[in-house]
Enzyme design. Structure first.
Site, PDB file in Angstrom:
ATOM      1  N   GLY A  31     -51.013  -6.744  -6.712  1.00 58.78           N
ATOM      2  CA  GLY A  31     -50.465  -6.794  -5.597  1.00 58.78           C
ATOM      3  C   GLY A  31     -50.067  -5.654  -4.790  1.00 58.78           C
ATOM      4  N   LEU A  33     -51.058  -5.021  -1.704  1.00 56.63           N
ATOM      5  CA  LEU A  33     -52.580  -4.798  -1.342  1.00 56.63           C
ATOM      6  C   LEU A  33     -52.868  -3.851  -0.250  1.00 56.63           C
ATOM      7  CD1 LEU A  33     -53.634  -8.715  -1.820  1.00 56.63           C
ATOM      8  CD2 LEU A  33     -53.617  -6.846  -3.603  1.00 56.63           C
ATOM      9  N   GLY A  36     -58.243  -0.621  -0.621  1.00 49.54           N
ATOM     10  CA  GLY A  36     -58.855  -0.313  -2.046  1.00 49.54           C
ATOM     11  C   GLY A  36     -59.225  -1.877  -2.485  1.00 49.54           C
ATOM     12  N   HIS A  37     -58.069  -2.568  -2.660  1.00 53.08           N
ATOM     13  CA  HIS A  37     -58.131  -4.180  -3.394  1.00 53.08           C
ATOM     14  C   HIS A  37     -58.996  -4.687  -2.482  1.00 53.08           C
ATOM     15  CE1 HIS A  37     -53.698  -2.725  -4.440  1.00 53.08           C
ATOM     16  NE2 HIS A  37     -54.392  -3.203  -5.509  1.00 53.08           N
ATOM     17  N   LYS A 150     -61.314   3.874  -8.976  1.00 57.48           N
ATOM     18  CA  LYS A 150     -60.316   4.690  -8.934  1.00 57.48           C
ATOM     19  C   LYS A 150     -59.589   4.709 -10.440  1.00 57.48           C
ATOM     20  CE  LYS A 150     -55.891   5.690  -7.504  1.00 57.48           C
ATOM     21  NZ  LYS A 150     -54.675   4.697  -8.394  1.00 57.48           N
ATOM     22  N   GLN A 154     -59.718   2.379 -16.965  1.00 53.99           N
ATOM     23  CA  GLN A 154     -59.427   0.921 -17.286  1.00 53.99           C
ATOM     24  C   GLN A 154     -60.861   0.374 -17.192  1.00 53.99           C
ATOM     25  OE1 GLN A 154     -56.307  -1.520 -15.276  1.00 53.99           O
ATOM     26  NE2 GLN A 154     -57.853  -1.575 -13.609  1.00 53.99           N
ATOM     27  N   SER A 186     -53.506   3.708  -3.155  1.00 58.48           N
ATOM     28  CA  SER A 186     -52.735   3.263  -4.183  1.00 58.48           C
ATOM     29  C   SER A 186     -51.721   2.600  -3.927  1.00 58.48           C
ATOM     30  CB  SER A 186     -52.433   4.501  -5.418  1.00 58.48           C
ATOM     31  OG  SER A 186     -51.388   4.035  -6.270  1.00 58.48           O
ATOM     32  N   ARG A 188     -48.880   2.664  -5.374  1.00 63.22           N
ATOM     33  CA  ARG A 188     -47.791   3.713  -5.767  1.00 63.22           C
ATOM     34  C   ARG A 188     -47.597   5.004  -4.700  1.00 63.22           C
ATOM     35  NH1 ARG A 188     -49.391   2.391 -11.349  1.00 63.22           N
ATOM     36  NH2 ARG A 188     -47.543   1.861 -12.472  1.00 63.22           N
TER      37      ARG A 188
HETATM   38  P1  AMP Z   1     -53.938  -2.614  -9.211  1.00 59.67           P
HETATM   39  O1  AMP Z   1     -53.289  -3.395  -8.320  1.00 59.67           O
HETATM   40  O2  AMP Z   1     -53.257  -1.115  -8.913  1.00 59.67           O
HETATM   41  O3  AMP Z   1     -53.875  -3.087 -10.597  1.00 59.67           O
HETATM   42  O4  AMP Z   1     -55.453  -2.584  -8.976  1.00 59.67           O
HETATM   43  C1  AMP Z   1     -56.101  -3.796  -8.965  1.00 59.67           C
HETATM   44  C2  AMP Z   1     -57.763  -3.449  -8.789  1.00 59.67           C
HETATM   45  O5  AMP Z   1     -57.760  -2.697  -7.555  1.00 59.67           O
HETATM   46  C3  AMP Z   1     -58.128  -2.387  -9.886  1.00 59.67           C
HETATM   47  O6  AMP Z   1     -59.439  -2.774 -10.349  1.00 59.67           O
HETATM   48  C4  AMP Z   1     -57.843  -0.881  -9.262  1.00 59.67           C
HETATM   49  O7  AMP Z   1     -58.859  -0.121  -9.917  1.00 59.67           O
HETATM   50  C5  AMP Z   1     -58.496  -1.362  -7.862  1.00 59.67           C
HETATM   51  N1  AMP Z   1     -57.907  -0.302  -6.973  1.00 59.67           N
HETATM   52  C6  AMP Z   1     -57.099   0.272  -6.730  1.00 59.67           C
HETATM   53  N2  AMP Z   1     -56.928   1.287  -5.942  1.00 59.67           N
HETATM   54  C7  AMP Z   1     -58.194   1.359  -5.308  1.00 59.67           C
HETATM   55  C8  AMP Z   1     -58.970   2.207  -4.520  1.00 59.67           C
HETATM   56  N3  AMP Z   1     -58.066   3.032  -3.774  1.00 59.67           N
HETATM   57  N4  AMP Z   1     -60.059   1.994  -4.512  1.00 59.67           N
HETATM   58  C9  AMP Z   1     -60.731   1.036  -5.078  1.00 59.67           C
HETATM   59  N5  AMP Z   1     -60.336   0.177  -5.968  1.00 59.67           N
HETATM   60  C10 AMP Z   1     -58.891   0.378  -6.023  1.00 59.67           C
END
Ligand code: AMP
Length: 282
Positions: A31, A33, A36-37, A150, A154, A186, A188
């Site tokens: 979440g 979002l 990237g997501h 990214k 993982q 991100s 974060r």
């Molecule tokens: P997270 O919510 O951080 O667990 O990310 C969920 C998914 O989104 C994971 O597969 C991440 O690798 C992907 N993700 C996060 N940030 C990016 C980004 N900047 N570009 C592409 N995918 C991303």
């Protein structure tokens, strides 16, 4: 868009929707979002009849002193972004739904793949990731699942798990989406102070510089690592967690750059830990 919170509802919705052999694309997220997501959602939308997105801040992938409680959350905003992105099912389970009292089964991808890079400072992280992702795979039963490059480690861990446990799911790795100044998006990034936010793009700039070195012919990892460390250490207040040059699939260290190479870094800026990487075919 259907918003579901329980596994039973999720299964019932999917059973109806996928009748007649429709394909399902799945995007697991925590979440808060960003683009990237949403790039993963878009790709899933292009390649499948039905798109399922989960939003779940997974407690088992956080270490005891990490940011589980502080992790940013905004369900309303996430829902409107998912609706606009063409999601069919948004799955927002509660912690008890995924980890009811008495839960004791974990999935561990063993060996250096989960012990190097982020695994060194986050020893239980990938166990939590592999466990929640395999649970979600069992609930959704997708044809394809979408992950961001990214989080390159993982991707490697999930691909290994899918091979080892015979999940009949295609893993699709999608390119890193960046802010206009190069910083990898991100959730974060919201932790960064204004000063650190201004300096954060120097991390991706160091990676792009390293890529230039390799493109100009440099093949010795030590030289590239040195370049990265020197440039990242110039960032005021930056503390390097790791700088790694490894094979993208096995994540084993490379002394000489050859094949499908992952150049990855983790850097602490203040209390925020940022990761970024580039992948180069040499
Ligand atoms: P997270 O919510 O951080 O667990 O990310 C969920 C998914 O989104 C994971 O597969 C991440 O690798 C992907 N993700 C996060 N940030 C990016 C980004 N900047 N570009 C592409 N995918 C991303």
């Amino acid at each position: 868009m259907q918003i579901v919170q329980t596994i039973a509802q999720l299964r019932a919705e999917l059973k109806t929707m996928r009748a007649g052999g429709k394909t399902v694309g799945f995007v697991p997220t925590m979440g808060y979002l960003h683009d990237g997501h949403l790039s993963l959602v878009q790709k899933a939308r292009q390649e499948n009849d039905i798109v399922v997105v989960s939003v779940f801040v997974n407690p088992t992938q956080f270490g005891p002193n990490e940011d589980l409680d502080a992790y940013p959350r905004d369900a309303e905003r996430d829902l409107s972004l998912l609706r606009a992105g063409g999601t069919d099912i948004a799955f927002f389970p509660a912690v008890d739904e995924l980890y009811p009292p008495g839960f004791t089964t974990y999935i561990t991808v063993e060996g250096p793949m989960t012990q190097t890079l982020c695994g060194r400072s986050r020893p239980t992280h990938f166990r939590g990731v592999a466990t929640v992702v395999s649970k979600l795979f069992n609930m959704v039963g997708p044809d394809r699942a979408y992950f961001g490059q990214k989080d390159a480690q993982q991707v490697a861990v999930i691909e290994q798990m899918v091979r080892d446990l015979n999940f009949d799911i295609e893993i699709v790795a999608c390119p890193t989406v960046r802010e206009p100044d190069g910083l990898a998006m991100s959730s974060r990034n919201t932790y960064l102070s204004q000063t650190h936010r201004a300096q954060a793009p120097l991390i991706s700039q160091a990676l792009f510089g390293a890529r230039d070195l390799v493109e100009k012919g440099e093949r010795h990892s030590a030289v590239v690592v040195d370049y990265l460390k020197t440039n990242i250490q110039r960032i005021d207040g930056a503390e390097i967690d790791y700088v790694s040059i490894a094979d993208s699939r096995s994540l084993s260290d490379l002394d000489i750059l050859k094949g499908d190479v992952l150049i990855a870094v983790a850097v602490k800026l203040g209390r925020t830990r940022l990761i970024d990487n580039i992948r180069i075919k040499v």
